[in-house]
Scaffold this motif. Structure first.
Motif, PDB file in Angstrom:
ATOM      1  N   ILE A 329       2.354  -1.819  -2.898  1.00  0.00           N
ATOM      2  CA  ILE A 329       1.296  -2.156  -1.894  1.00  0.00           C
ATOM      3  C   ILE A 329      -0.482  -2.199  -2.877  1.00  0.00           C
ATOM      4  O   ILE A 329      -1.710  -2.557  -2.822  1.00  0.00           O
ATOM      5  CB  ILE A 329       0.722  -0.945  -1.316  1.00  0.00           C
ATOM      6  CG1 ILE A 329       1.895  -0.807  -0.163  1.00  0.00           C
ATOM      7  CG2 ILE A 329      -0.499  -0.617   0.056  1.00  0.00           C
ATOM      8  CD1 ILE A 329       1.855   0.571   0.455  1.00  0.00           C
ATOM      9  N   VAL A 330      -0.175  -1.315  -4.051  1.00  0.00           N
ATOM     10  CA  VAL A 330      -1.802  -0.735  -4.580  1.00  0.00           C
ATOM     11  C   VAL A 330      -1.718  -2.454  -5.905  1.00  0.00           C
ATOM     12  O   VAL A 330      -2.732  -3.048  -5.792  1.00  0.00           O
ATOM     13  CB  VAL A 330      -1.447  -0.029  -5.842  1.00  0.00           C
ATOM     14  CG1 VAL A 330      -2.588  -0.162  -6.688  1.00  0.00           C
ATOM     15  CG2 VAL A 330      -1.537   1.450  -5.090  1.00  0.00           C
ATOM     16  N   LEU A 331      -0.733  -3.055  -5.795  1.00  0.00           N
ATOM     17  CA  LEU A 331      -0.559  -3.563  -7.011  1.00  0.00           C
ATOM     18  C   LEU A 331      -0.666  -5.006  -6.112  1.00  0.00           C
ATOM     19  O   LEU A 331      -1.841  -5.702  -6.348  1.00  0.00           O
ATOM     20  CB  LEU A 331       0.725  -4.637  -7.386  1.00  0.00           C
ATOM     21  CG  LEU A 331       1.036  -5.162  -8.365  1.00  0.00           C
ATOM     22  CD1 LEU A 331       0.023  -4.974  -9.636  1.00  0.00           C
ATOM     23  CD2 LEU A 331       2.569  -5.249  -9.006  1.00  0.00           C
ATOM     24  N   ALA A 332      -0.618  -5.311  -4.675  1.00  0.00           N
ATOM     25  CA  ALA A 332      -1.336  -6.329  -4.155  1.00  0.00           C
ATOM     26  C   ALA A 332      -2.745  -6.395  -3.417  1.00  0.00           C
ATOM     27  O   ALA A 332      -3.370  -7.791  -3.641  1.00  0.00           O
ATOM     28  CB  ALA A 332       0.171  -7.036  -3.243  1.00  0.00           C
ATOM     29  N   TRP A 333      -2.776  -5.223  -3.591  1.00  0.00           N
ATOM     30  CA  TRP A 333      -4.322  -4.824  -3.166  1.00  0.00           C
ATOM     31  C   TRP A 333      -4.764  -5.454  -4.236  1.00  0.00           C
ATOM     32  O   TRP A 333      -6.175  -6.204  -4.608  1.00  0.00           O
ATOM     33  CB  TRP A 333      -4.707  -3.467  -2.743  1.00  0.00           C
ATOM     34  CG  TRP A 333      -6.219  -3.265  -2.695  1.00  0.00           C
ATOM     35  CD1 TRP A 333      -6.742  -3.593  -1.447  1.00  0.00           C
ATOM     36  CD2 TRP A 333      -7.038  -2.721  -3.500  1.00  0.00           C
ATOM     37  NE1 TRP A 333      -8.439  -2.930  -1.476  1.00  0.00           N
ATOM     38  CE2 TRP A 333      -8.096  -2.511  -3.034  1.00  0.00           C
ATOM     39  CE3 TRP A 333      -6.800  -2.255  -5.174  1.00  0.00           C
ATOM     40  CZ2 TRP A 333      -9.779  -1.794  -3.795  1.00  0.00           C
ATOM     41  CZ3 TRP A 333      -8.252  -1.868  -5.134  1.00  0.00           C
ATOM     42  CH2 TRP A 333      -9.262  -1.716  -5.383  1.00  0.00           C
TER      43      TRP A 333
END
Length: 435
Positions: A329-333
């Motif tokens: 999730i953090v990587l995608a963001w």
């Protein structure tokens, strides 16, 4: 930095400054000189093709409503319903309802005449009234399907569009409302007091007898919303292919919906109330004249964006982030944020970011809908000079480049961070509830 120097210190026109910087960036990136004119033309054409019809038609509708008193009728009704003290809440509620299904640019062009009229009637600061509108629309457009970015990412991740919208509303509404009501109260925002750009709104103040009725005023204002929202809901509910669905999609496309609205406005606020077609035509002409420079600047922003895309920045960022080991999730963001900063295009950012993190989704146990929202939230961050929407915001609110950066770049970034926090919270809640 060069662009800011050209526009702030040298006071160079935004259109010329953007083109000069675009050429310079193309040369630095090693793009062959012979290809640069075509890249600039493609960027301008692509951007203008996407926005000219929407902005031009929307400006005409807005000016007709302003010159007939319809915008004042709606603004007065909002004031009566909410009171001058709660005018910001009125703008947030109106913008969120309309912005759920409408593109930022389309909804902005439709609502901004009402915001301008409220400013003129109340004497309030333009940003005090207009900023809650823009922030609310930005949130709806960037966070939620059926807007193009989130919808495209949902298809990549095979996520449910309906669930994405459902979960997204729990994040977008509180985050958007919080920033929309907080930002105009910040000292550095309150210190700005821009004037309404000339030619975009009627200066006349109408008596109650001169204004059209509330029913017709609201019907014309909401007509494109009904057409566009109806097409989006029909597509989500029915799906598939059929002549009927194609016809609905055609009527519900933004340019066609606004063209039909313009025809309705010409009749409803022209011959129907005793105004000549010549007067209505004059309103349309004045609106187009006021839009000329705005469209040129937005087109040049598209040229700058296209140079960055052709230079391969997105591929470079993808290669660098491939080896990062952090939460999906953090990587995608984060990838969406980096691409947004580099390219300015939210659509390119979300599509590229979703492609990078898609392989991580299968074994992560993360809900696909949360991945869609994470990418979508990232794509709103750091709106600045390579984002055509930045220039629309700047020109309509009559701000300098530095002022627009202080206002828009900051609010989009904070919205993005709040969005990420909301996505992580909802994902945690889903895990706890075992959903």
């Amino acid at each position: 930095m060069v662009l800011l120097l050209l526009m702030t210190r040298l006071k160079l026109n935004g259109f010329a400054a953007l083109l000069l910087v675009a050429v310079g960036v193309a040369l630095v990136q090693g793009i062959p000189v012979v290809d640069i004119p075509d890249i600039l033309s493609e960027g301008i054409g692509g951007q203008i093709g996407d926005t000219m019809l929407v902005i031009g038609l929307g400006a005409m509708v807005g000016r007709i409503m302003g010159d007939s008193g319809a915008a004042q009728r709606i603004a007065g009704t909002l004031l009566d319903a909410f009171g001058p003290r709660w005018v910001q809440v009125a703008m947030v509620v109106t913008s969120m309802l309309i912005g759920v299904t409408m593109f930022y640019e389309v909804a902005f062009i439709i609502i901004v005449p009402i915001a301008f009229t409220l400013v003129r009637v109340t004497g309030a600061n333009l940003l005090w009234v207009g900023l809650p509108m823009s922030i609310s629309l930005s949130t709806m457009h960037s966070f939620l399907p059926p807007h193009p970015g989130p919808t495209a990412v949902a298809a990549t991740f095979h996520a449910s569009v309906g669930l994405t919208l459902f979960y997204g509303l729990f994040i977008a509404i509180p985050a958007g409302a919080l920033i929309a009501l907080l930002w105009p109260r910040l000292p550095f925002i309150k210190a700005m007091n821009p004037s309404i750009p000339q030619g975009l709104v009627s200066e006349r103040e109408f008596t109650d007898e001169e204004m059209p009725g509330l029913g017709w005023s609201l019907f014309v204002a909401l007509f494109p919303v009904i057409l566009i929202a109806g097409a989006a809901v029909t597509d989500m509910a029915a799906g598939g292919e059929s002549p009927f669905l194609h016809s609905v999609a055609f009527i519900g496309s933004a340019p066609v919906a606004l063209l039909l609205t313009l025809l309705l406005a010409i009749w409803a606020f022209g011959p129907r109330i005793g105004r000549s077609l010549e007067d209505v035509s004059a309103s349309c002409t004045s609106a187009v004249k006021a839009m000329a420079m705005i469209l040129l600047v937005i087109g040049a922003g598209g040229a700058f964006k296209n140079v960055l895309v052709e230079g391969g920045i997105s591929d470079y960022i993808k290669d660098v982030t491939d080896s990062w080991s952090i939460s999906p999730i953090v990587l995608a963001w984060l990838i969406a944020v980096i691409l947004r900063i580099a390219l300015g295009s939210a659509t390119v950012a979300v599509v590229t970011a979703s492609g990078v993190v898609l392989p991580l989704l299968a074994g992560s146990g993360t809900h696909a809908e949360m991945m869609v929202l994470a990418v979508s939230c990232g794509s709103i961050a750091f709106s600045h000079v390579n984002d055509p929407g930045f220039w629309l915001f700047k020109e309509y609110f009559n701000l300098s480049v530095i002022q627009a950066i202080k206002v828009r770049t900051t609010y989009t970034t904070v919205l993005s961070v709040l969005g990420l926090g909301g996505v992580l919270a909802v994902e945690w809640a889903l895990e706890v509830l075992n959903l």
